[in-house]
Structures are given as structure tokens and as C-alpha cells.
Design an enzyme around this catalytic site. Structure first.
Site, PDB file in Angstrom:
ATOM      1  N   THR A 100     -11.735  20.669  25.632  1.00 25.08           N
ATOM      2  CA  THR A 100     -13.160  20.977  25.604  1.00 25.08           C
ATOM      3  C   THR A 100     -13.493  21.350  24.168  1.00 25.08           C
ATOM      4  O   THR A 100     -13.014  22.359  23.647  1.00 25.08           O
ATOM      5  CB  THR A 100     -13.506  22.131  26.551  1.00 25.08           C
ATOM      6  OG1 THR A 100     -13.185  21.734  27.886  1.00 25.08           O
ATOM      7  CG2 THR A 100     -14.991  22.465  26.476  1.00 25.08           C
ATOM      8  N   LYS A 175     -19.327  18.317  29.755  1.00 28.34           N
ATOM      9  CA  LYS A 175     -18.489  19.493  29.973  1.00 28.34           C
ATOM     10  C   LYS A 175     -19.241  20.774  29.644  1.00 28.34           C
ATOM     11  O   LYS A 175     -19.047  21.807  30.300  1.00 28.34           O
ATOM     12  CB  LYS A 175     -17.215  19.395  29.126  1.00 28.34           C
ATOM     13  CG  LYS A 175     -16.237  20.571  29.329  1.00 28.34           C
ATOM     14  CD  LYS A 175     -15.773  20.705  30.773  1.00 28.34           C
ATOM     15  CE  LYS A 175     -14.901  21.936  30.992  1.00 28.34           C
ATOM     16  NZ  LYS A 175     -13.570  21.825  30.381  1.00 28.34           N
ATOM     17  N   LYS A 243     -14.688  30.317  23.908  1.00 33.23           N
ATOM     18  CA  LYS A 243     -14.843  29.195  22.980  1.00 33.23           C
ATOM     19  C   LYS A 243     -15.828  28.174  23.527  1.00 33.23           C
ATOM     20  O   LYS A 243     -16.722  27.705  22.825  1.00 33.23           O
ATOM     21  CB  LYS A 243     -13.478  28.563  22.725  1.00 33.23           C
ATOM     22  CG  LYS A 243     -13.486  27.278  21.910  1.00 33.23           C
ATOM     23  CD  LYS A 243     -13.419  26.026  22.772  1.00 33.23           C
ATOM     24  CE  LYS A 243     -12.118  25.938  23.549  1.00 33.23           C
ATOM     25  NZ  LYS A 243     -12.031  24.666  24.329  1.00 33.23           N
TER      26      LYS A 243
END
Length: 300
Positions: A100, A175, A243
């Protein structure tokens, strides 16, 4: 060599990558592996994978290169750094980043790959450690259709829901949408649990009941019971979720989009990390709420 017996470089054999690579190896593919911590790739090497000392070395042996590493900075070094994957991969290879990461970085990698006669796909996944082990991941892909079709048999070994969303960066944008939805959902079940406990109910029983209705979600069914059992082992790290939320917020800001629910989730998870739980699974959010509830009891 046919797609049924492809040579694959797999970089990143952590919590999820180890299982994903294992499915490919079990399917008969020739696997070349690298991981920053060699011990985490040892089980794959013992099963027949070939160890390499660098991502570039592994990539030089493969028709397909798959990566799932930690942060966008890691992705950038692995792909675009000196002696990295883009520099050393075979002409015609398909590069597949399943980390990701940043949509903008995915586009940069695709451009650099194309300039060297390579194809690049950004293909982040959802499903956590359980989805990786059971080969039931959701795979969200951005890139050219021809490269996607070449890689599809590999995706099908690792996941059950596989979709091409658009050009380079589209998989990462999808995502981000996934993580935005999860962020609010994590707060929802954690608040439901502490509310149920405060009301004197059996929170495990409450989860069973509401999980069968409109409140049901993967996180509520899978992560909330782990948290109630005191199991905070990482299926997906708090630090990696932070993150992801940072990337989503930065991408939203680029589009001049305000996402207050996501912003709240990030603030609360920042507190989870500050409490020393950044290496726990994301279900550690319940520890924060439980601590707050405990303080409230002290005040009363």
C-alpha cells in the site's frame, strides 16, 4: 516458460508476503526471494525458493517481480534506487507492487518501467494475515490491461476478488478508499465494545448479535474478538495503518477533499502509537478506548 511455471521474484516476506509467496511456490512457480530480514524468508528457502541478497538480484532472474514492503520510501528505493528492480529486471518483465503506497509513486514507477521496456502494476491488497494465509485477498490493480492479464493467474493464487481499476495509480487510489472505510469502521466497533461493557453486557455476545445485522463488517467479526481476547498480535500493524492514513489524507488534500472521519481516526491511532502500541495489530485501538473508559471510572 509458460505462465503455469513462471519465474517469480518476491521481495518482502513479512506477515502477509510470506504466505502470498508460499502460495506461488506451492503452485509450482520458480521463486526467487529477498527480504530485509533474511530469517523471515528462511521457511520459503527451505521449501525450495532461491535466496538473493538484493531485490535487484532477484529481479534479474524473473519474468514477474512482486513486492510487498513497508513504506513508500522502501518502495522507491527497491524500484528506483541504484541497482534496483527497474534497473535490473529483464526486458519484458511485469513489475507488481502489492505494497500500500502512494498513487503518485506508482505512476513514477510505471513511467520508469515503460522507459526500459517493462510493465508495472500497482496492486495493493486487503484481507490481512488471514486473507493472505487463506489466499482470499482482495487485489486492487492499476496499470495496463495487457500486463494485468499476464499477471492474473498469479493474482488468482493469492486472492479471490481481483479487479483492474484503471491506469497506473488506480490500484493505490482504490486501496485508499478501502482504508478510509476501514478507519471509520475500526472506531465504530471499538466504541460499540466499550459502550456494551459500560452497560454491563457481555461484549462478545453483543458482537455476535450485531455482527449478523447492519453493523456487521470484516473488522467487527475478525478483529474485535481478537481484541476482546487480549490478542493484539499484528495481522496488520498500527504503524502501517498510520502510514496508509497519511497517504490517504495527502491524496485527499491534493484533490481538495475534506475527510473528517479519516482525520479523527488518524489522530486516535497517533495516540495508540504514542502509547507504545505501534507494533501491535490495528485492533489495539480498543486498548486506547479501554484506557479512556478506565480513567472515566476513576473520575466518577
Amino acid at each position: 516458460m509458460s505462465q503455469n511455471t513462471s519465474s517469480i521474484a518476491f521481495v518482502g516476506t513479512g506477515v502477509m508476503g510470506r504466505s502470498m509467496a508460499g502460495h506461488l511456490l506451492a503452485a509450482g512457480h520458480r521463486l526467487h526471494v529477498h527480504n530485509r530480514t533474511p530469517a523471515r524468508a528462511q521457511a520459503l528457502v527451505d521449501a525450495g525458493a532461491v535466496w538473493h541478497d538484493s531485490p535487484g538480484s532477484a529481479a534479474a532472474e524473473a519474468e514477474f517481480v512482486i513486492t510487498i514492503v513497508g513504506y513508500p520510501s522502501d518502495v522507491e528505493v527497491v524500484y528506483l534506487g541504484e541497482g534496483g528492480i527497474v534497473e535490473r529486471a529483464r526486458r519484458g518483465a511485469v513489475l507488481i507492487d502489492m505494497t500500500t503506497s502512494s498513487p503518485a509513486l506508482a505512476r513514477r514507477i510505471a513511467e520508469a518501467a515503460s522507459a526500459r521496456g517493462l510493465s508495472a502494476l500497482d496492486a495493493p491488497v486487503s484481507g490481512g494475515d488471514v486473507g493472505a494465509k487463506e489466499a482470499r485477498l482482495v487485489v486492487m490493480v492499476g496499470g495496463e490491461a495487457a500486463a494485468f492479464e499476464r499477471a492474473r493467474p498469479l493474482f488468482e493464487r493469492m486472492g479471490k476478488t481481483i479487479a483492474l481499476l484503471g491506469g497506473p495509480g488506480a490500484g493505490q487510489h482504490c486501496k485508499m478508499s478501502n482504508q478510509i472505510a476501514i478507519a471509520a469502521g475500526m472506531l465504530g466497533w471499538a466504541e460499540a465494545v466499550v459502550y456494551a461493557q459500560k452497560a454491563g453486557l457481555d461484549a462478545s455476545r453483543v458482537l455476535e448479535v450485531i455482527g449478523g445485522g447492519a453493523a456487521g463488517s470484516w473488522s467487527l467479526s475478525n478483529l474485535a474478538p481478537r481484541a476482546l481476547a487480549g490478542n493484539f498480535a499484528p495481522g496488520f500493524y498500527v504503524k502501517h495503518f498510520l502510514k496508509d492514513m497519511r497517504i490517504a489524507i495527502e491524496s485527499a488534500e491534493e484533490m481538495r477533499l475534506d475527510l473528517p472521519g479519516l482525520a479523527l481516526a488518524r489522530r486516535l491511532y497517533d495516540r495508540v502509537a504514542a502509547a507504545g502500541w505501534e507494533d501491535c495489530g490495528t485492533q489495539a485501538i480498543l486498548r486506547l478506548y479501554a484506557a479512556q473508559a478506565g480513567r472515566a471510572d476513576d473520575v466518577s
